[in-house]
Design a protein around this motif. Sequence first.
Motif, mmCIF file in Angstrom:
data_model
loop_
_atom_site.group_PDB
_atom_site.id
_atom_site.type_symbol
_atom_site.label_atom_id
_atom_site.label_comp_id
_atom_site.label_asym_id
_atom_site.label_seq_id
_atom_site.Cartn_x
_atom_site.Cartn_y
_atom_site.Cartn_z
ATOM 1 N N ASN A 1 0.823 -1.207 0.000
ATOM 2 C CA ASN A 1 0.000 0.000 0.000
ATOM 3 C C ASN A 1 0.855 1.254 0.000
ATOM 4 O O ASN A 1 0.505 2.267 -0.610
ATOM 5 C CB ASN A 1 -0.910 0.028 1.229
ATOM 6 C CG ASN A 1 -2.011 -1.012 1.159
ATOM 7 O OD1 ASN A 1 -2.433 -1.390 0.081
ATOM 8 N ND2 ASN A 1 -2.470 -1.464 2.301
ATOM 9 N N SER B 1 -7.535 -2.349 -1.066
ATOM 10 C CA SER B 1 -7.327 -2.041 0.358
ATOM 11 C C SER B 1 -6.228 -1.003 0.522
ATOM 12 O O SER B 1 -5.247 -0.989 -0.217
ATOM 13 C CB SER B 1 -6.974 -3.322 1.118
ATOM 14 O OG SER B 1 -5.881 -3.981 0.513
ATOM 15 N N ILE C 1 -5.915 0.143 6.899
ATOM 16 C CA ILE C 1 -6.139 -1.300 6.987
ATOM 17 C C ILE C 1 -4.806 -2.035 6.948
ATOM 18 O O ILE C 1 -4.000 -1.825 6.049
ATOM 19 C CB ILE C 1 -7.038 -1.777 5.830
ATOM 20 C CG1 ILE C 1 -8.428 -1.155 5.953
ATOM 21 C CG2 ILE C 1 -7.124 -3.297 5.797
ATOM 22 C CD1 ILE C 1 -9.347 -1.453 4.774
ATOM 23 N N GLU D 1 -5.627 -7.784 2.703
ATOM 24 C CA GLU D 1 -5.487 -7.100 1.425
ATOM 25 C C GLU D 1 -6.605 -7.551 0.497
ATOM 26 O O GLU D 1 -7.010 -8.707 0.531
ATOM 27 C CB GLU D 1 -4.151 -7.430 0.750
ATOM 28 C CG GLU D 1 -2.989 -6.638 1.272
ATOM 29 C CD GLU D 1 -1.685 -7.037 0.589
ATOM 30 O OE1 GLU D 1 -0.702 -6.337 0.817
ATOM 31 O OE2 GLU D 1 -1.666 -8.034 -0.148
#
Length: 218
Positions: free
Chosen positions: A79, A113, A117, A121
Amino acid sequence: MPRARASRTDGLNGAGSQQASGVGPRIKALRTARSVSLRQLADMIGTTASFISQLERNLCGANTPTLMKIAAALDLGINDLFEDNGRPPHKVLTREHRPVVPVGVGGRKMLLSRRPIHEFEVYAGHFEVGGSTGAEAYTHGGDHEMFIVLKGTVELTLGDESHIMGEGDSVEYATSTPHRTVNVGDTPAEVLWIIAPPTSGAVELDQYRPGNRSHPGE
């Protein structure tokens, strides 16, 4: 244990989609902030400094496993390669702004995602007719994965088993099980992968070995 050498076939395929996400310059910013040289990062993931340089300048793309290895080498989650941490934590992610990475032939994978978070995923997948995750089954880590078909008809191979799956069908398996997806229908297919815990947050750099799948990176 020697790390798998990245193949020379895929890194150039997804440049356009990753240019839109700005992942290349972000990788450069994260790498330089950690005082990691091009050569050091290349050695850590089993590729070349030239490939890393091209990736950072958005001259080529990289697939999901390659990005996972880069993230792990920089002690990050995948991410972090796409997100600007200054964004509001609950900002709506529109379809056209999903981070996209190429996967196999005639397919693409989109990361849904985002921070904050950390526990799982989620990836959305799109496959054109005949598109697949690649010629061979692959593995990634030892986590738990749920696969859901949202649209179309796909064949999911899990080890020695093959399953024809239609809209609404789902299955769960360990990510250490060799798996492969191919669109066997006559219309585009859309699927969803849910992985827990996130493979990208704990991936070991030597998990991608010959025999699982060659994950291109240069």
